[in-house]
Write a protein that holds these residues in place. Structure first.
Motif, PDB file in Angstrom:
ATOM      1  N   ALA A 205       9.151   3.696  -0.996  1.00 56.55           N
ATOM      2  CA  ALA A 205       8.642   2.991   0.175  1.00 56.55           C
ATOM      3  C   ALA A 205       7.638   1.932  -0.269  1.00 56.55           C
ATOM      4  CB  ALA A 205       7.985   3.973   1.141  1.00 56.55           C
ATOM      5  N   HIS A 206       7.635   0.807   0.425  1.00 60.69           N
ATOM      6  CA  HIS A 206       6.805  -0.323  -0.001  1.00 60.69           C
ATOM      7  C   HIS A 206       5.315   0.015   0.035  1.00 60.69           C
ATOM      8  CE1 HIS A 206       7.100  -5.002  -0.211  1.00 60.69           C
ATOM      9  NE2 HIS A 206       6.304  -4.513  -1.132  1.00 60.69           N
ATOM     10  N   LEU A 207       4.908   0.914   0.931  1.00 58.41           N
ATOM     11  CA  LEU A 207       3.497   1.286   0.996  1.00 58.41           C
ATOM     12  C   LEU A 207       3.015   1.895  -0.320  1.00 58.41           C
ATOM     13  CD1 LEU A 207       0.915   1.504   2.747  1.00 58.41           C
ATOM     14  CD2 LEU A 207       1.727   3.759   3.487  1.00 58.41           C
ATOM     15  N   SER A 208       3.918   2.449  -1.101  1.00 58.02           N
ATOM     16  CA  SER A 208       3.540   3.032  -2.387  1.00 58.02           C
ATOM     17  C   SER A 208       3.096   1.985  -3.391  1.00 58.02           C
ATOM     18  CB  SER A 208       4.728   3.809  -2.974  1.00 58.02           C
ATOM     19  OG  SER A 208       5.147   4.839  -2.116  1.00 58.02           O
ATOM     20  N   ALA A 209       3.484   0.732  -3.165  1.00 57.79           N
ATOM     21  CA  ALA A 209       3.181  -0.323  -4.144  1.00 57.79           C
ATOM     22  C   ALA A 209       3.099  -1.666  -3.435  1.00 57.79           C
ATOM     23  CB  ALA A 209       4.249  -0.345  -5.226  1.00 57.79           C
ATOM     24  N   LEU A 210       2.167  -1.789  -2.510  1.00 58.74           N
ATOM     25  CA  LEU A 210       2.100  -2.992  -1.686  1.00 58.74           C
ATOM     26  C   LEU A 210       1.662  -4.235  -2.460  1.00 58.74           C
ATOM     27  CD1 LEU A 210       0.717  -2.141   1.879  1.00 58.74           C
ATOM     28  CD2 LEU A 210       2.922  -3.145   1.250  1.00 58.74           C
ATOM     29  N   SER A 211       1.116  -4.078  -3.645  1.00 55.30           N
ATOM     30  CA  SER A 211       0.759  -5.261  -4.426  1.00 55.30           C
ATOM     31  C   SER A 211       1.993  -5.931  -5.027  1.00 55.30           C
ATOM     32  CB  SER A 211      -0.216  -4.892  -5.551  1.00 55.30           C
ATOM     33  OG  SER A 211       0.446  -4.168  -6.576  1.00 55.30           O
ATOM     34  N   LEU A 212       3.134  -5.257  -4.996  1.00 56.52           N
ATOM     35  CA  LEU A 212       4.363  -5.806  -5.557  1.00 56.52           C
ATOM     36  C   LEU A 212       5.140  -6.537  -4.467  1.00 56.52           C
ATOM     37  CD1 LEU A 212       5.621  -2.804  -7.738  1.00 56.52           C
ATOM     38  CD2 LEU A 212       4.088  -4.681  -8.381  1.00 56.52           C
ATOM     39  N   SER A 213       5.549  -7.739  -4.752  1.00 55.42           N
ATOM     40  CA  SER A 213       6.404  -8.479  -3.826  1.00 55.42           C
ATOM     41  C   SER A 213       7.763  -7.789  -3.755  1.00 55.42           C
ATOM     42  CB  SER A 213       6.584  -9.911  -4.319  1.00 55.42           C
ATOM     43  OG  SER A 213       7.364  -9.923  -5.513  1.00 55.42           O
ATOM     44  N   PRO A 214       8.581  -8.096  -2.762  1.00 51.28           N
ATOM     45  CA  PRO A 214       9.905  -7.450  -2.690  1.00 51.28           C
ATOM     46  C   PRO A 214      10.717  -7.555  -3.982  1.00 51.28           C
ATOM     47  CG  PRO A 214       9.417  -8.466  -0.603  1.00 51.28           C
ATOM     48  CD  PRO A 214       8.305  -8.861  -1.523  1.00 51.28           C
ATOM     49  N   PRO A 215      10.838  -8.724  -4.632  1.00 56.36           N
ATOM     50  CA  PRO A 215      11.585  -8.745  -5.897  1.00 56.36           C
ATOM     51  C   PRO A 215      10.945  -7.878  -6.978  1.00 56.36           C
ATOM     52  CG  PRO A 215      11.342 -10.966  -5.033  1.00 56.36           C
ATOM     53  CD  PRO A 215      10.449 -10.080  -4.211  1.00 56.36           C
ATOM     54  N   GLU A 216       9.618  -7.886  -7.033  1.00 52.49           N
ATOM     55  CA  GLU A 216       8.932  -7.053  -8.023  1.00 52.49           C
ATOM     56  C   GLU A 216       9.139  -5.573  -7.737  1.00 52.49           C
ATOM     57  OE1 GLU A 216       5.182 -10.037  -9.062  1.00 52.49           O
ATOM     58  OE2 GLU A 216       5.028  -8.605  -7.407  1.00 52.49           O
ATOM     59  N   LEU A 217       9.135  -5.208  -6.461  1.00 54.15           N
ATOM     60  CA  LEU A 217       9.373  -3.815  -6.088  1.00 54.15           C
ATOM     61  C   LEU A 217      10.771  -3.377  -6.505  1.00 54.15           C
ATOM     62  CD1 LEU A 217       8.195  -1.336  -4.537  1.00 54.15           C
ATOM     63  CD2 LEU A 217       9.395  -2.215  -2.513  1.00 54.15           C
TER      64      LEU A 217
ATOM     65  N   GLY B 233      12.429   0.527   0.070  1.00 53.45           N
ATOM     66  CA  GLY B 233      12.119   0.179   1.447  1.00 53.45           C
ATOM     67  C   GLY B 233      11.248  -1.059   1.414  1.00 53.45           C
ATOM     68  N   ILE B 234      11.528  -2.023   2.266  1.00 55.20           N
ATOM     69  CA  ILE B 234      10.810  -3.296   2.228  1.00 55.20           C
ATOM     70  C   ILE B 234      10.038  -3.499   3.530  1.00 55.20           C
ATOM     71  CG2 ILE B 234      11.042  -5.803   2.093  1.00 55.20           C
ATOM     72  CD1 ILE B 234      13.383  -5.446   0.252  1.00 55.20           C
ATOM     73  N   ARG B 235       8.771  -3.813   3.383  1.00 50.97           N
ATOM     74  CA  ARG B 235       7.911  -4.066   4.534  1.00 50.97           C
ATOM     75  C   ARG B 235       7.992  -5.550   4.889  1.00 50.97           C
ATOM     76  NH1 ARG B 235       2.127  -1.303   5.732  1.00 50.97           N
ATOM     77  NH2 ARG B 235       3.541   0.448   5.577  1.00 50.97           N
ATOM     78  N   LEU B 236       8.558  -5.838   6.051  1.00 54.90           N
ATOM     79  CA  LEU B 236       8.740  -7.214   6.493  1.00 54.90           C
ATOM     80  C   LEU B 236       7.593  -7.713   7.363  1.00 54.90           C
ATOM     81  CD1 LEU B 236      12.541  -7.352   7.414  1.00 54.90           C
ATOM     82  CD2 LEU B 236      11.440  -7.732   5.219  1.00 54.90           C
ATOM     83  N   THR B 237       6.840  -6.802   7.951  1.00 60.02           N
ATOM     84  CA  THR B 237       5.751  -7.193   8.839  1.00 60.02           C
ATOM     85  C   THR B 237       4.432  -6.668   8.283  1.00 60.02           C
ATOM     86  OG1 THR B 237       6.002  -5.196  10.202  1.00 60.02           O
ATOM     87  CG2 THR B 237       7.245  -7.142  10.875  1.00 60.02           C
ATOM     88  N   ARG B 238       3.366  -7.381   8.559  1.00 60.71           N
ATOM     89  CA  ARG B 238       2.037  -6.916   8.147  1.00 60.71           C
ATOM     90  C   ARG B 238       1.561  -5.842   9.119  1.00 60.71           C
ATOM     91  NH1 ARG B 238      -0.662 -11.554   7.404  1.00 60.71           N
ATOM     92  NH2 ARG B 238      -1.019 -11.424   5.162  1.00 60.71           N
ATOM     93  N   VAL B 239       1.156  -4.698   8.586  1.00 60.32           N
ATOM     94  CA  VAL B 239       0.716  -3.588   9.422  1.00 60.32           C
ATOM     95  C   VAL B 239      -0.783  -3.633   9.661  1.00 60.32           C
ATOM     96  CG1 VAL B 239       0.612  -1.064   9.603  1.00 60.32           C
ATOM     97  CG2 VAL B 239       2.669  -2.171   8.692  1.00 60.32           C
ATOM     98  N   THR B 240      -1.555  -4.064   8.669  1.00 57.87           N
ATOM     99  CA  THR B 240      -2.995  -4.248   8.837  1.00 57.87           C
ATOM    100  C   THR B 240      -3.351  -5.674   8.413  1.00 57.87           C
ATOM    101  OG1 THR B 240      -3.600  -3.522   6.608  1.00 57.87           O
ATOM    102  CG2 THR B 240      -3.371  -1.813   8.302  1.00 57.87           C
ATOM    103  N   PRO B 241      -4.431  -6.219   8.945  1.00 58.20           N
ATOM    104  CA  PRO B 241      -4.766  -7.611   8.649  1.00 58.20           C
ATOM    105  C   PRO B 241      -5.070  -7.884   7.181  1.00 58.20           C
ATOM    106  CG  PRO B 241      -5.969  -6.823  10.575  1.00 58.20           C
ATOM    107  CD  PRO B 241      -5.333  -5.632   9.953  1.00 58.20           C
ATOM    108  N   ASP B 242      -5.516  -6.857   6.442  1.00 53.57           N
ATOM    109  CA  ASP B 242      -5.964  -7.096   5.076  1.00 53.57           C
ATOM    110  C   ASP B 242      -4.947  -6.701   4.015  1.00 53.57           C
ATOM    111  OD1 ASP B 242      -6.169  -4.438   5.710  1.00 53.57           O
ATOM    112  OD2 ASP B 242      -8.076  -4.109   4.659  1.00 53.57           O
TER     113      ASP B 242
END
Length: 303
Positions: A33-45, A58-67
């Motif tokens: 899941a992308h939350l496990s490694a949010l510093s990685l962009s989709p290609p890097e993930l 799993g790819i996060r397409l929307t921002r869940v928190t502002p930061d």
């Protein structure tokens, strides 16, 4: 293309296993899941997943928190192309996209582009949350999203974080039963399930077809007493299975035995020391090791 995706939704897909012989307790497919490694962009993930031995991302397409980091793959054609090329180069597939969070004043139609991008990436499922206390309204929103996803061959999988207005298995069950859509699903996240004090017996009794995959993790045995604490644990302090206080074995045994396991195990302090790519690798190794030791053979799983 729409007809092909619809057939994919309703048909049982048989995915060839690697030639190596696996114990049947290890025959799960795994996603990160992308939350496990949010510093990685989709290609890097995707690259990190391939290097570690995962089957999916799993790819996060929307921002869940502002930061948190945001990768505008839905509006950046170059990023979308790069991600698709990396998927093709590695053989990694997209299991799900996130997050369709629909509150009282949100319009499900606003997620149309995200659904289209998810389908373009080959995703199967869409993680959805309903932070709305009005059951009729949130059910109608869920129905609308399901109907938008049908032509794209996507399921809409409802997740129930314990601090939201859809906080537990019982409330999520009400929504799915009332929605009555063939592509409706329920995402069991082990952390949210445990923190909401949901019932394993109730879980066992639900329709098997609702469950397309599960979010697997563990967490410290101490349960935070505040919403802020619950959210902090969920986003930064999860553990690998067997390292915390969640009944990982009991919850997974109540689910269908052949669904993919998506590892959602963000570990901020460990990532600061080792980097998120290494944490991605360690999470898969630890999970496979624990489940091989702890889970019964698939024929002994719950119904």
């Amino acid at each position: 293309m729409a007809a092909h995706r619809q057939r994919r939704l309703v048909a049982t897909t048989v995915i060839p296993q690697p030639p190596a012989v696996r114990d049947d307790r290890q025959a799960h497919e795994y996603s990160i899941a992308h939350l496990s490694a949010l510093s990685l962009s989709p290609p890097e993930l995707v690259s990190a997943a391939a290097d570690a031995g995962y089957d999916y991302v799993g790819i996060r397409l929307t921002r869940v928190t502002p930061d948190e980091p945001h990768y505008p793959i839905a509006t950046d054609p170059a990023l979308l192309r790069e991600t698709k090329q990396r998927l093709a180069d590695t053989g990694i597939r997209v299991l799900d996209i996130e997050l369709a969070r629909i509150g009282p004043h949100d319009d499900p139609r606003a997620f149309q582009r995200y659904l289209e991008v998810g389908a373009d990436l080959g995703a199967r499922h869409v993680i959805t949350q309903l932070p709305d206390s009005n059951r009729d309204r949130k059910t109608e929103h869920f129905v609308q999203l399901c109907d938008l996803a049908v032509p794209l061959g996507l399921t809409i999988d409802l997740e129930f974080p314990s601090w939201t207005e859809t906080p537990n298995l019982s409330e999520a069950t009400h929504v799915l039963r009332a929605a009555d859509r063939p592509n409706a699903g329920m995402l069991i996240d082990l952390l949210h399930f445990a923190r909401s004090h949901s019932s394993i017996e109730e879980l066992r009794a639900l329709p098997r077809e609702w469950f397309h995959y599960a979010h697997v993790c563990d967490a410290p045995a101490r349960v935070p007493s505040t919403v802020e604490g619950l959210i902090h644990t969920a986003r930064y302090e999860r553990l690998s299975p067997g390292e915390g206080g969640i009944d990982v074995h009991g919850i997974l045994a109540a689910l269908p035995p052949d669904i993919p396991y998506a590892l959602e195990i963000p570990r901020a302090s460990l990532a600061a020391q080792l980097g998120e790519r290494e944490c991605v690798r360690l999470a898969l190794n630890a999970t496979r090791r624990h489940l091989t030791e702890a889970l019964p053979r698939s024929g002994q799983h719950g119904p």
